[in-house]
Design an enzyme around this catalytic site. Structure first.
Site, PDB file in Angstrom:
ATOM      1  N   ASP A  65       0.844  -1.202   0.000  1.00 47.78           N
ATOM      2  CA  ASP A  65       0.000   0.000   0.000  1.00 47.78           C
ATOM      3  C   ASP A  65       0.879   1.252   0.000  1.00 47.78           C
ATOM      4  O   ASP A  65       2.026   1.226   0.465  1.00 47.78           O
ATOM      5  CB  ASP A  65      -0.883   0.033   1.257  1.00 47.78           C
ATOM      6  CG  ASP A  65      -1.908  -1.085   1.257  1.00 47.78           C
ATOM      7  OD1 ASP A  65      -2.222  -1.608   0.178  1.00 47.78           O
ATOM      8  OD2 ASP A  65      -2.378  -1.436   2.359  1.00 47.78           O
TER       9      ASP A  65
HETATM   10  N1  URA Z   1      -1.375  -5.974   3.821  1.00 45.10           N
HETATM   11  C1  URA Z   1      -1.858  -4.718   3.869  1.00 45.10           C
HETATM   12  O1  URA Z   1      -2.899  -4.462   4.435  1.00 45.10           O
HETATM   13  N2  URA Z   1      -1.138  -3.755   3.257  1.00 45.10           N
HETATM   14  C2  URA Z   1       0.028  -3.971   2.615  1.00 45.10           C
HETATM   15  O2  URA Z   1       0.643  -3.048   2.081  1.00 45.10           O
HETATM   16  C3  URA Z   1       0.509  -5.289   2.581  1.00 45.10           C
HETATM   17  C4  URA Z   1      -0.211  -6.278   3.203  1.00 45.10           C
END
Ligand code: URA
Length: 273
Positions: A105
């Site tokens: 993310d």
């Molecule tokens: N899980 C999440 O919620 N975000 C990420 O960036 C990676 C795994």
């Protein structure tokens, strides 16, 4: 200096040593025009012409594997129509076109693998292969033992139950705590959604491991090349995953998956960026 043939082939980055041995045994390797199937064969790489499937090993574009510590507030893609910073901004000096293996993310950070080895990337990303990924997370408050058990056994999300996870307590402060969670799936925002489902929003998320790779003490925004040992471990993992998937496919009465020949990086993609 004479070196084992499989070591010379593996040293180009084309394949793991085990894969190179398979190629040799299958008669796909020639030395000075002659097929060599003897695994113990030693050659002086400076003075012989080695080909795999008729292609000289030095004419192959070597595979490149990079490990980047993605900072927070950076897109894990190579470009962003919205003009936000991307991981590409952190790959200064890399002239080979590499692609991120998976996503993090925008507000997550940590380990990202980038490579021009397309087959390997596809294998590692395929949900069926379940490559473990470990995240260090900071959450609001502290999980109860029951919540840990729920997360480990699977929680119901809007896109279905999650698979088994491993949760390790790391440390506890007054208002929040730190945990390590290892999952083998890669659904969008999965860790955040899992923690939200048990009532503890994630405040910070860092990927610290992916298969045989560890972030270690690589600084935020820095990258490094994988060591030979890491690249081999990754290739072996991908080969094992493919082999076990093929075994399963052979046992089940389903059409067989087409497996592309492991091998050459396509020089078409090796544009200078
Ligand atoms: N899980 C999440 O919620 N975000 C990420 O960036 C990676 C795994």
């Amino acid at each position: 200096m004479e070196i084992r043939l499989q070591k010379v082939i593996a040293g180009t980055g084309l394949a793991s040593r085990r894969k190179a041995e398979e190629w040799i045994a299958a008669g796909r390797v020639t030395v000075n025009g002659k097929v060599v199937t003897e695994l113990g064969t030693k050659v002086d790489p400076e003075h012989v012409h080695i080909k795999v499937d008729g292609k000289h090993i030095s004419s192959a574009q070597p595979y490149v594997y990079l490990l980047l510590n993605k900072p927070k507030n950076v897109m894990s893609t190579l470009n962003d129509p919205g003009g936000r910073p991307t991981v590409k901004d952190y790959l200064r000096g890399i002239s080979v076109r590499v692609f991120p293996v998976g996503r993090l993310d925008f507000d997550s950070e940590g380990l990202m693998l980038l490579t021009n080895h397309g087959d390997l990337a596809q294998t590692l990303l395929h949900p069926r292969y379940h490559v473990p990924k470990t995240y260090l997370i900071k959450i609001k408050q502290v999980l109860t033992e029951e919540q840990i058990r729920q997360l480990e056994q699977g929680v119901e999300l809007e896109d279905g139950m999650t698979g088994p996870a491993v949760v390790k307590k790391v440390k506890k402060a007054k208002l929040n705590s730190w945990l390590e969670i290892t999952i083998r799936e890669g659904r969008q925002h999965q860790v955040k959604r899992m923690l939200e489902s048990v009532g503890h929003p994630v405040l910070k998320l860092t990927r610290i491991k992916m298969g045989p790779l560890s972030l270690g003490d690589l600084g935020s925004g820095e990258f490094r090349y994988l060591t030979d040992r890491e690249a081999n471990a990754l290739r072996e993992l991908a080969e094992q995953k493919q082999a076990s998937a093929e075994n399963t496919a052979q046992q089940a009465p389903k059409p067989k998956r087409r497996v592309s020949r492991a091998g050459w990086a396509r020089s078409k993609k090796a544009k200078v960026v």
